[in-house]
Design a protein around this motif. Sequence first.
Motif, PDB file in Angstrom:
ATOM      1  N   ALA A  45       4.653 -27.808 -25.689  1.00 18.80           N
ATOM      2  CA  ALA A  45       5.813 -27.389 -24.573  1.00 18.80           C
ATOM      3  C   ALA A  45       7.099 -28.114 -24.860  1.00 18.80           C
ATOM      4  O   ALA A  45       8.059 -27.448 -24.831  1.00 18.80           O
ATOM      5  N   ALA A  46       7.155 -29.468 -25.261  1.00 24.38           N
ATOM      6  CA  ALA A  46       8.359 -29.992 -25.635  1.00 24.38           C
ATOM      7  C   ALA A  46       8.921 -29.399 -26.778  1.00 24.38           C
ATOM      8  O   ALA A  46      10.105 -29.131 -26.754  1.00 24.38           O
ATOM      9  N   LYS A  47       8.230 -29.131 -27.910  1.00 23.53           N
ATOM     10  CA  LYS A  47       8.563 -28.462 -29.045  1.00 23.53           C
ATOM     11  C   LYS A  47       9.232 -27.066 -28.605  1.00 23.53           C
ATOM     12  O   LYS A  47      10.306 -26.724 -29.206  1.00 23.53           O
ATOM     13  N   ALA A  48       8.333 -26.288 -27.836  1.00 28.08           N
ATOM     14  CA  ALA A  48       8.760 -25.011 -27.491  1.00 28.08           C
ATOM     15  C   ALA A  48      10.338 -25.058 -26.858  1.00 28.08           C
ATOM     16  O   ALA A  48      11.223 -24.297 -26.918  1.00 28.08           O
ATOM     17  N   ARG A  49      10.467 -26.129 -25.794  1.00 29.56           N
ATOM     18  CA  ARG A  49      11.642 -26.187 -25.238  1.00 29.56           C
ATOM     19  C   ARG A  49      12.850 -26.558 -26.066  1.00 29.56           C
ATOM     20  O   ARG A  49      13.719 -25.871 -26.009  1.00 29.56           O
ATOM     21  N   ALA A  50      12.661 -27.577 -27.183  1.00 27.07           N
ATOM     22  CA  ALA A  50      13.375 -27.771 -28.071  1.00 27.07           C
ATOM     23  C   ALA A  50      13.815 -26.788 -28.729  1.00 27.07           C
ATOM     24  O   ALA A  50      15.166 -26.570 -29.188  1.00 27.07           O
ATOM     25  N   ASP A  51      13.140 -25.762 -29.255  1.00 27.16           N
ATOM     26  CA  ASP A  51      13.259 -24.708 -30.058  1.00 27.16           C
ATOM     27  C   ASP A  51      13.963 -23.609 -29.446  1.00 27.16           C
ATOM     28  O   ASP A  51      14.867 -22.820 -30.155  1.00 27.16           O
ATOM     29  N   ALA A  52      13.619 -23.571 -28.056  1.00 30.82           N
ATOM     30  CA  ALA A  52      14.555 -22.611 -27.421  1.00 30.82           C
ATOM     31  C   ALA A  52      16.008 -22.948 -27.274  1.00 30.82           C
ATOM     32  O   ALA A  52      16.848 -22.261 -27.224  1.00 30.82           O
ATOM     33  N   VAL A  53      16.151 -24.135 -27.113  1.00 23.80           N
ATOM     34  CA  VAL A  53      17.582 -24.726 -27.055  1.00 23.80           C
ATOM     35  C   VAL A  53      18.211 -24.694 -28.163  1.00 23.80           C
ATOM     36  O   VAL A  53      19.340 -24.053 -28.580  1.00 23.80           O
TER      37      VAL A  53
ATOM     38  N   GLN B 153      19.100 -20.891 -28.544  1.00 22.26           N
ATOM     39  CA  GLN B 153      20.298 -20.606 -27.862  1.00 22.26           C
ATOM     40  C   GLN B 153      21.473 -21.110 -28.428  1.00 22.26           C
ATOM     41  O   GLN B 153      22.365 -20.282 -28.237  1.00 22.26           O
TER      42      GLN B 153
ATOM     43  N   THR C 114      15.307 -23.782 -36.488  1.00 19.70           N
ATOM     44  CA  THR C 114      14.505 -24.812 -36.399  1.00 19.70           C
ATOM     45  C   THR C 114      14.044 -25.025 -37.959  1.00 19.70           C
ATOM     46  O   THR C 114      14.150 -24.455 -38.658  1.00 19.70           O
TER      47      THR C 114
END
Length: 160
Positions: free
Chosen positions: A131-139, A142, A147
Motif C-alpha cells: 500500500a505504501a509503494k502504491a501511494r508513492a507510485d501514485a504521487v 501525478q 517509477t
Amino acid sequence: MSFLKNANPAGALADFRQVYRDAGPGRWKYALLAALTTAGIFSSMVGESWKKQRKLPEITYITSWPADRTEAETKAFIAENQKRKEAQAELERRYNEEGQKLWMDVGRATGLDVNDMKRKADADKAKADAAAKARADAVLKQSNIATSDSGKSAKPGTGE
C-alpha cells in the motif's frame, strides 16, 4: 435601552457650560495647558515603533569539513559513512531477529501458535508495504516522474 434613555446630550452640554463658567478667569490657561500636555504625549508616541526589532540571523558555515578537501577525500568519507550505516542496520536487524526468536519461545511455552501469528504478521507487513509503494507510485505518477519498475526515467514536468 434604559442607559440611552437617561443619556441626554443637551443636558451634558448644559452641565459642561456651567462648569466652564464656574472655573473662573484662569480657565483658558488650564485648558491650554491640558491641550499642550495631551498634544506633547501623543506627538512623542508618533515617532516610536510598536514592532520589536528583528534580530539578524547568525550564519554558521560548515566547519567540520576542510575547505581544501579533494573529491577523492569526499568520496572516501561518503563510502566510510555508508559502510558504518550498513553495519548499524545489520546490527539492528540481528537484534530484532534475536528478540523475535525470544518472544516466539515465550509464546510456544505458553501454548500459542506462534508460526500462524508470524504468518499473519508477515502478510500484514507485506500488505502495508504494498500500500505504501502504491501511494508513492501514485504521487510519482501525478508529478510525472517514472517509477523504477518502468525501466525508463522521465523528465519532470515534460510528461515524457
